[in-house]
Design an enzyme around this catalytic site. Structure first.
Site, PDB file in Angstrom:
ATOM      1  N   SER A  76      -6.894  -7.115   1.324  1.00 35.45           N
ATOM      2  CA  SER A  76      -5.721  -6.337   1.748  1.00 35.45           C
ATOM      3  C   SER A  76      -4.906  -7.092   2.779  1.00 35.45           C
ATOM      4  CB  SER A  76      -6.154  -5.001   2.364  1.00 35.45           C
ATOM      5  OG  SER A  76      -6.400  -4.025   1.409  1.00 35.45           O
TER       6      SER A  76
ATOM      7  N   HIS B  62      -3.802   1.952   6.976  1.00 33.28           N
ATOM      8  CA  HIS B  62      -3.765   0.771   6.118  1.00 33.28           C
ATOM      9  C   HIS B  62      -2.368   0.198   5.951  1.00 33.28           C
ATOM     10  CE1 HIS B  62      -4.506  -1.545   2.329  1.00 33.28           C
ATOM     11  NE2 HIS B  62      -5.698  -1.711   2.863  1.00 33.28           N
TER      12      HIS B  62
ATOM     13  N   ASP C 124       1.675   1.527  -0.307  1.00 37.04           N
ATOM     14  CA  ASP C 124       0.466   1.723   0.484  1.00 37.04           C
ATOM     15  C   ASP C 124       0.405   3.164   0.985  1.00 37.04           C
ATOM     16  OD1 ASP C 124      -1.783   0.996   2.392  1.00 37.04           O
ATOM     17  OD2 ASP C 124      -1.196  -1.009   1.746  1.00 37.04           O
TER      18      ASP C 124
END
Length: 462
Positions: free
Chosen positions: A405, A207, A168
């Site tokens: 996600s 994220h 990520d």
């Protein structure tokens, strides 16, 4: 003559407010869409060289004046720089070389500004019990309750020897709920951001931290699905959420061979024209299949464009259509009603979806949350809290987000619980166990929206 392909991908991952949902009310995969390449950042200076003979390939690269950057031996792919387009075309026809592809820098996840919804919540209590059900915001974590994580915790909370790689935007070892959760020596920066420093895997995007906090935490503000497992941050995306394919492929190989991860979570995605991506798709398949062959289960998000992956026509979604590993669709409430609703933004398809998991939901007509509570709550990256929002005590904040996600790490964490409970790390076993114990939703049996069903952590560990 072998072709030199130029690759173009678009992002599929929408989190938080999902403001892009309204922008994708048309079919974003329509090849006639004039905006179909607007998310492509730029051509990379590097080329991916697929080879049959490493020795011959190296000689061929030297002949055309290229410079070797890296070799991913397990999948027979080399990264080469210093090539003109003509030199790359010539290389594609030389000894030991099967194909040459110009790499691309692609936006794989949205910016923090597009993702955030609601006000970040702070909590700090050094005297917290450490039990997941005592986490301050556990009552807001409807996703953990939907998969019956508390029932699973009565059997196991995971084990430190089980390692989950998070490919990520990096990680946040300074967040109070993630401190001590990462293997600091194995976590690495493979992205273009500060590429000269492999130790700089700090998440300056948001994220990666949010995804990691769903898998494992210290149970202070939020609980993780598998609180006792070890995280490995593999930063394959830069600080703006973009990354080259060479970094994604290298991240899978690194997590498998070097970091020795049992489970790899990939909450990222892109799409492009199938006619141009045939060979590139196969590279992703090679990497995912290699990870599986070495005992690492790869868990991938389905993507958030509301697409039928059985009928994409001339387009393809990656890594969701890589043909290996597990692909996860999303469920969630709208206005805190019906927590097992299929999320309107989630991609679907019988050929792709393995299982569903809580990812949050939105009103896709309005392109917004009915309430932020419909999202998944997890850790906010301290760098964002301090430098983007300007919050005090930045290591203590949490925020809501939604998307596939957020669904994928629920599955990655549950897979880790199964491994701890059953003592079996075989990817085939883990996938079968998660699918066979899922709660069947939608049409009976396998269906295009929920796959085998929404995961049930308690049933999976029994």
């Amino acid at each position: 003559m072998k072709k030199l392909y130029r690759i173009a991908f678009l992002p599929l991952l929408l989190i938080g407010l999902l403001s892009a949902c309204s922008e994708e009310s048309h079919n974003p995969l329509d090849a006639s869409n004039p905006g179909a390449s607007t998310s492509l950042k730029k051509l990379s200076d590097n080329y991916l060289v697929v080879y049959s003979s490493e020795q011959q390939m190296l000689k061929s690269v030297e002949k055309v004046g290229g410079t070797l950057v890296d070799i991913l031996h397990p999948i027979k792919v080399a990264t080469v720089t210093g090539l003109s387009d003509d030199a790359a075309l010539a290389l594609a026809d030389m000894a030991g070389v099967q194909e040459v592809l110009r790499d691309e820098l692609v936006d794989w996840v949205p910016s923090f500004q597009d993702a955030v919804s609601g006000q970040p919540q702070a909590f700090s209590n050094p005297a917290a019990s450490g039990d997941p059900w005592d986490a301050a915001f556990f009552g807001l974590q409807w996703g953990l309750q939907a998969i019956d994580a508390p029932g699973a915790w009565n059997v196991t909370k995971g084990a430190s020897e089980i390692r989950v790689g998070v490919l990520d935007t990096g990680g946040s070892p300074d967040h109070q709920d993630l401190a001590g959760k990462y293997d600091l020596s194995a976590s690495i920066n493979l992205s273009w951001s500060n590429a000269i420093d492999p130790t700089d895997w700090q998440d300056r995007h948001f994220h990666g931290t949010h995804v990691a906090g769903t898998i494992s935490t210290n149970n202070i503000g939020v609980a993780g699905v598998a609180p006792d497992v070890t995280l490995v941050a593999v930063k394959v995306l830069g600080d703006d959420g973009s990354g080259a394919f060479e970094d994604i492929l290298a991240g899978i190989i690194y997590a498998t061979d070097v970091a020795d991860c049992d489970i790899i979570n990939m909450s990222l995605g892109g799409y492009g024209a199938r006619a141009k991506f045939g060979r590139f798709i196969s590279l992703v398949i090679r990497a995912v299949n290699y990870a599986n062959s070495q005992g690492a289960l790869v868990v991938m998000s389905a993507g958030n464009a509301g697409l039928d992956l059985d009928h994409n026509g001339p387009m393809v979604v990656l890594p969701a259509e890589a043909g290996a590993g597990m692909v996860i669709s999303a469920t969630g409430p709208v206005g805190q009603q019906d927590f097992d609703s299929f999320s309107c933004y989630s991609n679907y398809g019988n050929s792709a979806i393995s299982v569903a998991a809580p990812g949050g939901n939105v009103d896709c007509v309005a392109g917004a949350f009915v309430t932020p509570l419909d999202g998944v709550m997890s850790c906010l990256a301290p760098w964002i809290a301090a430098n983007v929002i300007g919050l005090p005590n930045p290591t203590t904040y949490y925020t809501f987000a939604a998307g596939t996600s957020m669904a994928a790490p629920h599955v990655a964490g549950t897979a880790a619980l199964v491994e701890a409970a059953k003592g079996n790390s075989n990817p085939g076993y883990l996938q079968a166990r998660l699918q066979n114990t899922a709660d069947d939703l939608g049409a009976p049996g396998n269906d295009p929206y929920f796959g085998k069903g929404r995961i049930n952590a308690a049933a999976a560990v029994q």
